[in-house]
Scaffold this active site. Structure first.
Site, mmCIF file in Angstrom:
data_model
loop_
_atom_site.group_PDB
_atom_site.id
_atom_site.type_symbol
_atom_site.label_atom_id
_atom_site.label_comp_id
_atom_site.label_asym_id
_atom_site.label_seq_id
_atom_site.Cartn_x
_atom_site.Cartn_y
_atom_site.Cartn_z
ATOM 1 N N GLY A 35 1.903 58.609 59.437
ATOM 2 C CA GLY A 35 3.193 59.301 59.489
ATOM 3 C C GLY A 35 3.298 60.356 58.405
ATOM 4 N N ILE A 89 5.199 60.617 55.358
ATOM 5 C CA ILE A 89 5.046 60.261 53.944
ATOM 6 C C ILE A 89 3.765 59.456 53.730
ATOM 7 C CG2 ILE A 89 6.125 59.125 51.952
ATOM 8 C CD1 ILE A 89 8.839 59.504 53.406
ATOM 9 N N GLY A 90 3.471 58.550 54.689
ATOM 10 C CA GLY A 90 2.273 57.717 54.556
ATOM 11 C C GLY A 90 1.000 58.552 54.460
ATOM 12 N N THR A 140 14.854 53.741 51.749
ATOM 13 C CA THR A 140 15.613 54.990 51.781
ATOM 14 C C THR A 140 16.922 54.866 50.998
ATOM 15 O OG1 THR A 140 16.927 56.343 53.310
ATOM 16 C CG2 THR A 140 16.451 54.135 54.023
ATOM 17 N N ASP A 141 17.457 56.005 50.565
ATOM 18 C CA ASP A 141 18.780 55.981 49.920
ATOM 19 C C ASP A 141 19.889 55.742 50.941
ATOM 20 O OD1 ASP A 141 18.698 58.449 51.202
ATOM 21 O OD2 ASP A 141 19.372 59.618 49.478
ATOM 22 N N GLU A 142 19.558 55.841 52.240
ATOM 23 C CA GLU A 142 20.596 55.685 53.267
ATOM 24 C C GLU A 142 21.163 54.268 53.292
ATOM 25 O OE1 GLU A 142 19.862 57.578 57.031
ATOM 26 O OE2 GLU A 142 18.402 58.926 56.149
ATOM 27 N N TYR A 170 19.421 52.616 61.944
ATOM 28 C CA TYR A 170 18.235 52.838 61.095
ATOM 29 C C TYR A 170 18.472 52.298 59.684
ATOM 30 C CZ TYR A 170 15.258 55.321 57.747
ATOM 31 O OH TYR A 170 14.436 55.617 56.700
ATOM 32 N N LYS A 186 16.746 49.150 57.613
ATOM 33 C CA LYS A 186 16.031 49.302 56.334
ATOM 34 C C LYS A 186 16.689 48.429 55.259
ATOM 35 C CE LYS A 186 13.044 51.654 55.440
ATOM 36 N NZ LYS A 186 11.564 51.498 55.548
#
Ligand SMILES: NC(=O)c1ccc[n+]([C@@H]2O[C@H](COP(=O)([O-])OP(=O)(O)OC[C@H]3O[C@@H](n4cnc5c(N)ncnc54)[C@H](O)[C@@H]3O)[C@@H](O)[C@H]2O)c1
Length: 352
Positions: free
Chosen positions: A10, A12-13, A133-135, A158, A162
């Site tokens: 992906g 970032i990966g 994530t910051d979400e 989502y 997470k």
């Protein structure tokens, strides 16, 4: 050092895999299911080297995942595999629940059993970096920012999935002593990003003189971090991070969505002038349900404990990213033509 990276095909990966092999001189085993969001071409610079191996598996497959630990005997895990697109989670949340929650649980369990059989010296070195994530923190008003102890208030399927996975990861530290570290990062941008997220979608539509959709009035604010700076932070966690801790990463680059889109227009007008100023392509479309107003990160813990900081300004990083997409049509053409054509996702059926 051998690192088992999940989701390494992906956005970032793949940056983490490239940096581990090319800069940290570590060995990488990339475990990826190859969903629509994956692109093995992002790994061309390390594929074929003795430090990189690829294993196609679903992280929900307990047997396969357990086998991988004993086959490769990693000294650390960086867990990035996830369903990652908020709009898709609104259209269909099932895969978000299975990959993000059940998949993380599966990986934690396999890691725990493997970890318990390691020598005490290898146990001291072992780390499980859970990338989040910051979400998970929800939406901010005009001031304030997220700190590591900000309560979780996720808004979307989502971010809720997470958040659940973060709780599982930290529970595996508290209950079983698995040396887990959780990182919560702001929005990433940069090369090799699948063209359904705001920045690559806007760049490709603007290159092709297509409409540039902006949700609502465009005032939602995100804190942008270049993907290579995020990858560098995750690698620092392997060496400097304290087990059982959370670390926030952010770019100190808060921009409204409208600011980001207009900036991309202006960069492209400069690099590839066309028949009209691209700002005229901006079109305001119905807002995302449950759209968080603002995210902002206090990354002082990562700065002081890890000696980490972002190295690129958003303006420089964005211009480089636009240039990369202009030069990399062969990378994004398949995704754009065969996987996702840019049409709107994540609206309730009545609003389509
Ligand atoms: N993109 C961002 O701005 C951002 C910001 C903060 C945190 N994160 C987190 O970082 C991680 C990576 O995000 P990204 O933007 O690179 O995502 P991405 O969608 O680009 O990549 C996800 C990768 O995971 C793989 N994958 C999905 N389901 C899998 C499964 N069941 N088994 C094995 N592999 C699977 C996909 O094939 C893909 O290669 C995610 O955990 C995400 O929540 C992303």
């Amino acid at each position: 050092m051998r690192v088992l990276v999940t989701g390494g095909a992906g956005f970032i990966g793949s940056a983490v895999c490239r940096q581990l092999v090319l800069e940290a001189e570590a060995s990488v085993v990339n475990v990826d299911k190859l969903t629509y969001a994956a692109n093995l071409a992002s790994l061309a610079s390390i594929d074929g080297t003795s430090h990189y191996r690829f294993e196609q598996h679903d992280i929900c497959d307990q047997e396969a995942v357990t086998r991988l630990f004993y086959k490769w005997e990693p000294s650390a895990v960086i867990h990035l595999a996830a369903e990652s697109h908020v709009d898709r989670s609104i259209t269909g949340s099932a895969t978000f629940i299975s990959t993000n929650i059940v998949g993380t649980y599966t990986l934690l369990e396999s890691a725990r059993r493997y970890y318990e059989g390691l020598s005490s010296q290898r146990q001291r070195q072992f780390r499980f970096i859970h990338v989040s994530t910051d979400e998970v923190y929800g939406s901010l008003g005009p001031v304030d920012c997220f700190r590591e102890d900000t309560p979780y208030r996720p808004s979307s399927p989502y971010s809720a999935s997470k958040a659940a996975s973060d709780h599982l990861a930290l529970a595996w530290y508290k209950t079983y002593g698995l040396p887990v570290i959780v990182s919560n990062c702001s929005n990433n941008y940069g090369p090799f990003q699948f063209p359904e997220k705001l920045i690559p979608l806007t760049i490709l539509n603007a290159i092709e003189y297509k409409s540039l959709p902006v949700y609502g009035d465009g005032s939602n604010v995100r804190d942008w971090l270049h993907v290579d700076d995020h990858a560098a932070g995750l690698i620092r966690l392997l060496f400097e991070g304290r087990a059982g801790e959370k670390y926030n990463f952010g770019g100190d680059s808060e921009r409204s969505n409208l600011e980001v889109v207009t900036q991309i227009c202006d960069v492209l007008d400069r690099l590839r002038p066309g028949p009209a100023a691209r700002r005229s392509l901006i079109s305001f479309v119905p807002d995302r349900p449950g759209h968080d107003a603002r995210y902002a990160i206090d990354a002082s813990k990562a700065r002081s404990e890890l000696g980490w900081q972002p190295t690129r300004s958003f303006e420089r990083g964005l211009a480089d990213t636009v240039e990369w997409y202009l030069a990399s049509g062969t990378w994004w053409a398949r995704a754009r033509n065969m996987v996702y054509d840019g049409s709107r996702l994540g609206l309730p059926a009545t609003q389509h």
